[in-house]
Design a protein around this motif. Sequence first.
Motif, PDB file in Angstrom:
ATOM      1  N   ARG A 195       0.818  -1.212   0.000  1.00 61.50           N
ATOM      2  CA  ARG A 195       0.000   0.000   0.000  1.00 61.50           C
ATOM      3  C   ARG A 195       0.854   1.265   0.000  1.00 61.50           C
ATOM      4  O   ARG A 195       0.484   2.277  -0.610  1.00 61.50           O
ATOM      5  N   ALA A 196       1.986   1.212   0.681  1.00 55.61           N
ATOM      6  CA  ALA A 196       2.836   2.401   0.791  1.00 55.61           C
ATOM      7  C   ALA A 196       3.671   2.644  -0.465  1.00 55.61           C
ATOM      8  O   ALA A 196       3.925   3.798  -0.825  1.00 55.61           O
ATOM      9  N   THR A 197       4.102   1.568  -1.118  1.00 54.14           N
ATOM     10  CA  THR A 197       5.067   1.714  -2.222  1.00 54.14           C
ATOM     11  C   THR A 197       4.677   0.991  -3.503  1.00 54.14           C
ATOM     12  O   THR A 197       5.358   1.147  -4.517  1.00 54.14           O
ATOM     13  N   ASN A 198       3.626   0.178  -3.453  1.00 52.55           N
ATOM     14  CA  ASN A 198       3.228  -0.652  -4.594  1.00 52.55           C
ATOM     15  C   ASN A 198       4.331  -1.632  -4.984  1.00 52.55           C
ATOM     16  O   ASN A 198       4.475  -1.992  -6.153  1.00 52.55           O
ATOM     17  N   LYS A 199       5.110  -2.059  -3.980  1.00 49.18           N
ATOM     18  CA  LYS A 199       6.175  -3.032  -4.197  1.00 49.18           C
ATOM     19  C   LYS A 199       5.956  -4.248  -3.302  1.00 49.18           C
ATOM     20  O   LYS A 199       5.115  -4.223  -2.400  1.00 49.18           O
ATOM     21  N   ALA A 200       6.703  -5.293  -3.580  1.00 44.39           N
ATOM     22  CA  ALA A 200       6.525  -6.551  -2.853  1.00 44.39           C
ATOM     23  C   ALA A 200       7.555  -6.699  -1.747  1.00 44.39           C
ATOM     24  O   ALA A 200       8.714  -6.313  -1.896  1.00 44.39           O
ATOM     25  N   CYS A 201       7.117  -7.244  -0.620  1.00 43.62           N
ATOM     26  CA  CYS A 201       8.039  -7.538   0.478  1.00 43.62           C
ATOM     27  C   CYS A 201       7.377  -8.539   1.416  1.00 43.62           C
ATOM     28  O   CYS A 201       6.224  -8.364   1.802  1.00 43.62           O
ATOM     29  N   SER A 202       8.116  -9.585   1.768  1.00 42.99           N
ATOM     30  CA  SER A 202       7.644 -10.554   2.752  1.00 42.99           C
ATOM     31  C   SER A 202       8.509 -10.434   4.002  1.00 42.99           C
ATOM     32  O   SER A 202       9.509  -9.711   4.015  1.00 42.99           O
ATOM     33  N   THR A 203       8.146 -11.148   5.043  1.00 45.99           N
ATOM     34  CA  THR A 203       8.963 -11.130   6.254  1.00 45.99           C
ATOM     35  C   THR A 203      10.368 -11.651   5.964  1.00 45.99           C
ATOM     36  O   THR A 203      11.338 -11.198   6.578  1.00 45.99           O
ATOM     37  N   ARG A 204      10.503 -12.579   5.038  1.00 44.17           N
ATOM     38  CA  ARG A 204      11.823 -13.136   4.698  1.00 44.17           C
ATOM     39  C   ARG A 204      12.682 -12.155   3.921  1.00 44.17           C
ATOM     40  O   ARG A 204      13.906 -12.301   3.885  1.00 44.17           O
ATOM     41  N   ASP A 205      12.065 -11.188   3.282  1.00 45.49           N
ATOM     42  CA  ASP A 205      12.819 -10.230   2.469  1.00 45.49           C
ATOM     43  C   ASP A 205      13.525  -9.174   3.309  1.00 45.49           C
ATOM     44  O   ASP A 205      14.490  -8.561   2.851  1.00 45.49           O
TER      45      ASP A 205
END
Length: 271
Positions: A195-205
């Motif tokens: 929502r903040a950046t329109n990018k992907a991120c998981s806890t592992r990243d």
Amino acid sequence: GEYSDNTLYDNYNDIKIVSWLRALAKELSRKARTEKTDANRTVETANYNDLLKSCEYLKQDTKPRGFNGDKRKETAIARSKMRYLLLCLAIHIPRRAKVFYNMKLGRTLRKIGDKWHLTLWLPGDYKTFDTYGALTIPIQPEWLQELLEDWVSNLRPLFKPKHDFVFLCTDPKVTDGRRLSVGNLRTIVMTSVRRATNKACSTRDIRPIVVQEAKDQSFTDAQLDSLAYLMAHSRETQTRIYDKRNSEKKAMLALEGLDNLSKLSLNQADT
């Protein structure tokens, strides 16, 4: 005021345009929560600055009034503050997700003096215990101490949890103070970053992102050693698994150093 008696209509719902705008805001918010991502679209992975932007996004979500101007419930604000706290903790203390959803008061989160410390002190608390032993890590910076103190002392008790786990489920439909799950934590990270950046991120990243930023900012060997200790792994693992920089970035410091070295040698030869 002149056009609205706010003693009778606290939220100005007697003004039709205000009611219409709030209804529209709620619908847009609902669509943002439920929209599906196109599986065929390549989504860029977040970087360190994106994580900071996501923290700021979550911080803005802790305000007492919602986007549509309505007053928010005390528990809703508390959940927002917990989301903000969790992402900030994960960035400043880049441990595995298990550390956060298993964090327990009096066991892995303890006060030493007047400061909160993350304490990993028993075999089995993390998989490299036999190598690194007991770790006691102060929570810092200071503002993070303050957020944690507010959550533990003031906000967490609102949910009346019947356990010692620090963090709770953020689903508003869950009202029994249930502990945070790994899936819930994963959703907090993925949703806030998207929502903040329109990018992907998981806890592992998060851990590779932090290591990459440290190397991009030219951390000294001593700082990288300390970061590896904080993350409970070796420098070899730091480089082999968590360093996701491309070959150009990895080689840039050496190339710049060799360039400076050659210039220095040529200057000395000319004198």
